[in-house]
Design an enzyme around this catalytic site. Structure first.
Site, PDB file in Angstrom:
ATOM      1  N   CYS A  69     -19.465  -1.528   0.881  1.00 27.23           N
ATOM      2  CA  CYS A  69     -18.456  -0.495   1.447  1.00 27.23           C
ATOM      3  C   CYS A  69     -19.086  -0.196   2.647  1.00 27.23           C
ATOM      4  O   CYS A  69     -20.067   0.326   2.421  1.00 27.23           O
ATOM      5  CB  CYS A  69     -17.761  -0.100   0.382  1.00 27.23           C
ATOM      6  SG  CYS A  69     -16.690   1.818   0.704  1.00 27.23           S
ATOM      7  N   ASP A  70     -18.039   0.283   3.215  1.00 27.36           N
ATOM      8  CA  ASP A  70     -18.375   0.915   4.869  1.00 27.36           C
ATOM      9  C   ASP A  70     -18.320   2.891   5.003  1.00 27.36           C
ATOM     10  O   ASP A  70     -18.718   3.125   5.717  1.00 27.36           O
ATOM     11  CB  ASP A  70     -17.597   0.612   6.138  1.00 27.36           C
ATOM     12  CG  ASP A  70     -15.915   0.846   5.768  1.00 27.36           C
ATOM     13  OD1 ASP A  70     -15.581   1.323   4.919  1.00 27.36           O
ATOM     14  OD2 ASP A  70     -15.870   0.870   7.311  1.00 27.36           O
TER      15      ASP A  70
ATOM     16  N   HIS B 251     -17.037   4.068  -3.283  1.00 23.98           N
ATOM     17  CA  HIS B 251     -16.042   5.427  -3.987  1.00 23.98           C
ATOM     18  C   HIS B 251     -16.205   6.575  -4.559  1.00 23.98           C
ATOM     19  O   HIS B 251     -15.758   7.926  -5.027  1.00 23.98           O
ATOM     20  CB  HIS B 251     -14.222   5.404  -3.502  1.00 23.98           C
ATOM     21  CG  HIS B 251     -14.128   4.572  -2.282  1.00 23.98           C
ATOM     22  ND1 HIS B 251     -13.290   3.792  -2.029  1.00 23.98           N
ATOM     23  CD2 HIS B 251     -15.058   3.950  -1.565  1.00 23.98           C
ATOM     24  CE1 HIS B 251     -12.943   3.155  -0.873  1.00 23.98           C
ATOM     25  NE2 HIS B 251     -13.522   3.288  -0.377  1.00 23.98           N
TER      26      HIS B 251
ATOM     27  N   TYR C 117     -15.404  10.780  -1.321  1.00 23.88           N
ATOM     28  CA  TYR C 117     -13.060  10.638  -2.327  1.00 23.88           C
ATOM     29  C   TYR C 117     -13.206  11.212  -3.662  1.00 23.88           C
ATOM     30  O   TYR C 117     -12.333  10.988  -3.952  1.00 23.88           O
ATOM     31  CB  TYR C 117     -13.418   9.147  -2.300  1.00 23.88           C
ATOM     32  CG  TYR C 117     -12.931   7.765  -1.718  1.00 23.88           C
ATOM     33  CD1 TYR C 117     -11.836   7.500  -1.195  1.00 23.88           C
ATOM     34  CD2 TYR C 117     -14.110   7.651  -0.630  1.00 23.88           C
ATOM     35  CE1 TYR C 117     -10.983   6.700  -0.025  1.00 23.88           C
ATOM     36  CE2 TYR C 117     -13.403   6.904   1.068  1.00 23.88           C
ATOM     37  CZ  TYR C 117     -11.913   6.599   0.639  1.00 23.88           C
ATOM     38  OH  TYR C 117     -11.240   5.546   1.815  1.00 23.88           O
TER      39      TYR C 117
ATOM     40  N   ARG D  45       0.506  -0.871  -0.124  1.00 24.70           N
ATOM     41  CA  ARG D  45      -0.008  -0.426   0.309  1.00 24.70           C
ATOM     42  C   ARG D  45       0.717   1.220  -0.270  1.00 24.70           C
ATOM     43  O   ARG D  45       0.747   2.268  -0.830  1.00 24.70           O
ATOM     44  CB  ARG D  45      -1.451   0.664   1.644  1.00 24.70           C
ATOM     45  CG  ARG D  45      -1.360   1.409   1.403  1.00 24.70           C
ATOM     46  CD  ARG D  45      -2.789   1.554   2.992  1.00 24.70           C
ATOM     47  NE  ARG D  45      -3.508   2.677   2.608  1.00 24.70           N
ATOM     48  CZ  ARG D  45      -4.439   2.967   3.162  1.00 24.70           C
ATOM     49  NH1 ARG D  45      -4.665   2.063   4.447  1.00 24.70           N
ATOM     50  NH2 ARG D  45      -5.200   3.978   3.251  1.00 24.70           N
TER      51      ARG D  45
END
Length: 442
Positions: A169-170, A200, A265, A93
């Site tokens: 997705c949270d 997102h 996002y 990452r």
């Protein structure tokens, strides 16, 4: 009442203890007979598992527990696979974030070239887990919240269309927690939302309370001034400085279309110059996580194991993750709960690609989700979403066909990347670092 067997795929994740505590907190509505962990990193999983075993003995000794790296042992006799894997862990990452930044491009784990790199690693991992589930527990459902959810969802749609996977997705849930507080409500569950977009990458077009009162004006007035910045109780996951900035920046995203409320996002796509300017190329979000949550969770787990008890532990229930129980309950008990899921569009958004994996409200029951009709969406959103869906489709095609050309096209098409030349430079750097994880591109 039936008790369920749960497998957490990604047992060595920093999120696993919070999820276990959340499951224990919800046993009254979702009873469990067995919790299993599966990970391909035994050493990492063992630290988390030893602590979680103690938590389970203290709070629910009747629940059988097992942590394993053996797929057959893990995936046999399970009702739900809760998947949150990170192929390449935080070390990769960090590279996903720092390589694009080196080229003056947004470095983020799910957006732009970093998200594409992570997606190329995640596809194989998710397909492998889905294959084990189908082999050893063919009636089970996978509840997948592994990132980057948009690319993973497209891969499952295209490559394993008949597998029982729900992608969720949270992030909208986190934002809705802020919205509820702004609106003066106790919980996001007191709101009825209309939302459309991609993972997102979406917008709220309507928010009411249960009585049908319009909450949009009040929330918009706050967002116009402060974005979504507000203190939310039990908000442990999104409190680092980068998150505060992300919640505040929503006020600038809001200005481009004040008829809707945006997902945070979108800042990476609509303000990439701002994001790069405010990024530390040497210390990114991955470093924040490794120095923060990673050290905290593993440190706490070691303490619990050493003490043989959880008393005094600062591990906390992941309230954010309670949507996973809602989803499992909806399938198990046919509750027809309304939830935001990532599903094939199939006409729900009338003026958009039918095969696109869109994030929209669905009613969830025993047979999975039924998407609610959105109707037509505005040209601005449609244009942005069309470009981003093409990025996601090209990434999956590149993975399946081992195509350098298609991956170059995907990175070039991302709204975060200024030119085809820069896209190629980033791609070549990413390939060097991902040889262990990506298919060999030709």
């Amino acid at each position: 009442m039936k008790k369920f067997s749960i497998l957490i795929a990604g047992g060595g994740s920093t999120f696993t203890p919070g999820i276990v505590l959340m499951l224990l907190d919800n046993l009254y509505k979702f009873p469990i007979r067995k919790i299993k962990f599966y990970d391909n990193d035994k050493e990492r999983q063992d630290v988390i598992a030893k602590a979680c075993e103690i938590l389970l003995k203290e709070k629910a000794p009747e629940i059988e527990f097992l942590a394993t790296v053996d797929p057959e042992e893990a995936f046999t006799d399970v009702d739900f696979v809760m998947a949150h894997i990170r192929v390449g862990k935080y070390a990769m990452r960090e590279l996903d974030e720092k390589i694009p930044l080196k080229h003056g491009v947004v470095g983020q784990e799910t957006c732009g070239p970093g998200g594409i790199a992570y997606g190329m690693r995640s596809i194989g991992g998710i397909l492998e887990i889905a294959g084990y589930m189908e082999k050893y527990s063919p009636d089970a459902w996978m509840l997948n919240y592994s990132n980057p959810a948009a690319i993973v969802a497209e891969a499952t749609r295209k490559l394993i269309p008949n597998t029982k996977i729900l992608n969720i997705c949270d992030m909208p849930i986190g934002i809705e927690g802020h919205m509820a507080q702004i609106a003066g409500l106790e919980s996001r569950k007191d709101m009825i939302v209309k939302y459309y977009g991609l993972n997102h990458f979406g917008w709220w077009s309507s928010i009411t309370d249960k009585a049908g009162n319009d909450l949009m004006p009040k929330i918009k007035a706050h967002v116009k001034k402060y974005g979504y910045d507000t203190k939310v109780e039990d908000e442990n996951q999104h409190t680092d400085p980068t998150w505060s900035d992300t919640f505040r920046k929503a006020r600038d995203i809001y200005e481009i279309d004040p008829t809707t409320l945006p997902n945070t996002y979108l800042k990476y796509y609509l303000f990439p110059d701002y994001v790069v300017e405010h990024s530390d190329k040497n210390y990114t979000r991955a470093n924040e996580v490794m120095d923060g949550r990673e050290k905290h969770v593993f440190g706490e787990c070691r303490k619990i194991y050493k003490a043989g008890k959880s008393e005094g532990s600062t591990l906390e229930i992941d309230e954010h993750a309670s949507y996973i129980v809602d989803l499992a309950r909806a399938i198990s008990y046919n509750t027809q709960e309304r939830m935001l899921l990532i599903v094939e569009n199939n006409g729900a958004i009338e003026n958009f690609d039918k095969t696109a994996m869109v994030e929209i409200p669905c009613l969830v029951g025993s047979n999975g989700p039924t998407a609610l009709t959105i109707g037509t969406i505005p040209e601005f959103q449609k244009g942005l979403m069309g470009q981003q869906v093409s990025v996601e489709k090209l990434v999956v095609e590149a993975w399946a066909e081992k195509s350098y050309q298609k991956l170059w096209q995907a990175i070039s098409l991302s709204k975060t990347v200024p030119s085809v030349k820069v896209a190629k430079e980033i791609l070549d750097d990413l390939i060097k670092e991902n040889t262990e994880y990506w298919p060999k591109l030709k």
